[in-house]
Scaffold this active site. Structure first.
Site: not given
Length: 401
Positions: A91, A357, A387, A389
């Site tokens: 992300c 997102h 944040c 993965g």
């Protein structure tokens, strides 16, 4: 050490990441072409001056495979001397692309670099690239890596957040995003998308739901309860045995939405900017990554932000505005609580819960949105964090010029 300066930032609107979404018919390479053409025209840029292009993409297969960065350079007609690289830090890929560009500039190994990201989630669904952390049971059991939605519920359970608290934050995100869109706060950076025939496809974010209510959010079913029962709750419990059970309280309403979109940022050093007549808008003061416990996974923004502040020799009170990606409501609430951040300084124009997102593009979008808002309010400093993965976290601090 050279300052890494931001000269411009653009993005497409975010389209719903479904076949019914406005951008489904638009290939990701065309989304990138849209923002690359905008960067070129807005800055009267002769592209032979660009050293490199970094593009974040989390699912680099099919329409997004085979180094989408270099493909987009060729497709957009940029000078053949410009090299391109696709990167994947989940992300945070879009923000990491910017950070890598900044590092190259600060090191003196580049003087003008373009960075951003793309994700067409309607055409290339999340998880299409496979991978052992997602689909190999033996790897999942050995590493304790579980789906992020289950991790979000695990985090909410450990931290004691209630469904109502998550929904209240989600409502705030929708209200702020609706207000910002209606007031034109996103217009300085947003680039409308046209099809190959020149017909307008989308000019503003379409995922926002301005009629959202707490009652409507409360009526939504948990999104990750069934997948948790497939053994992932048990993995979480094995890591946190003091927890009686995982309360599944994240829904489609208090989690980020799947959308399509692309983003881009033009960076360089002072000398190159002056030579090309580019006006610097901000400098990057620090850029860091960290990693934390991989099962709960979503707690990286706090440590990453503190590390970024340390590198920049700054305090939390020095930051005027904060942006944390709203992957899920619980990680944002934990971040706010742990760092004692005023809610009026955090995600002030809403976030991914309201707008979606687009995995590889989000980090650059957040940085551009932050810069626009700092300019609109005549403020100085901002911090962006996501944040990631596997338990990673990323943070970048900018200062307006």
């Amino acid at each position: 050490m050279n300052d890494a300066l931001i000269f411009d930032a653009v993005r497409t609107p975010r389209g719903k990441g479904k076949k019914s979404g406005s951008l489904h018919e638009i290939k990701p390479i065309h989304l990138l072409e849209t923002v690359m053409n905008a960067i070129q025209s807005r800055n009267d840029l002769d592209t032979k001056n660009v050293n490199d292009l970094f593009i974040g993409c989390v699912t680099p297969v099919w329409d997004q495979g085979a180094n989408i960065a270099k493909a987009a350079l060729l497709y957009s007609g940029w000078d053949q001397s410009v090299s391109g690289m696709q990167i994947n830090r989940f992300c945070a890929s879009g923000l990491e692309a910017v950070n890598l560009a900044a590092m190259k500039i600060r090191a003196g190994w580049g003087n003008l670099v373009v960075a951003g990201g793309v994700e067409s989630m309607s055409r290339v669904p999340m998880g299409s690239d496979g991978g052992p952390l997602l689909f190999d049971p033996s790897v999942v059991m050995k590493t304790g890596h579980i789906p992020q939605g289950v991790s979000a519920d695990l985090l909410a359970s450990i931290e004691g957040f209630t469904r109502e608290e998550l929904d209240q934050y989600a409502l705030l995100s929708q209200q702020r995003a609706s207000h910002a869109r209606d007031q034109g706060y996103f217009k300085p950076s947003i680039i409308p998308v046209y099809d190959e025939n020149g017909l307008l496809i989308l000019k503003e974010d379409e995922f926002i739901r301005p009629n959202t209510t707490l009652e409507g959010l409360a009526a939504l079913s948990p999104s990750f309860e069934e997948i948790g029962k497939m053994g992932y709750d048990a993995v979480g419990h094995s890591k946190y045995p003091f927890l009686d059970h995982v309360r599944h309280i994240h829904t489609a309403g208090n989690s980020s939405g799947m959308v399509d979109g692309a983003s881009l940022m033009l960076l360089g050093n002072k000398e190159k900017g002056e030579k090309l007549g580019l006006t610097p808008r901000a400098r990057i003061l620090s850029a860091v990554t960290v990693s934390v416990e991989p099962t709960i996974m979503l707690t990286g923004p706090g440590p990453a932000s503190l590390k970024a502040l340390e590198y920049a020799k700054m305090k939390k009170s020095d930051i005027d505005l904060w942006e944390m990606n709203e992957a899920f409501a619980a990680p944002v609430l934990k971040f706010q609580r742990d760092l004692h951040i005023d809610i009026d300084k955090l995600n002030v124009n809403g976030g991914a819960i309201a707008m979606g997102h687009p995995l590889g593009a989000t980090g650059t979008i957040l940085l551009g949105t932050l810069l626009d808002e700092l300019e609109r309010r005549d403020l100085s400093t901002g911090l962006v964090t996501l944040c990631i993965g596997g338990g990673m976290g990323i943070a970048t601090i900018i200062e307006r010029i």
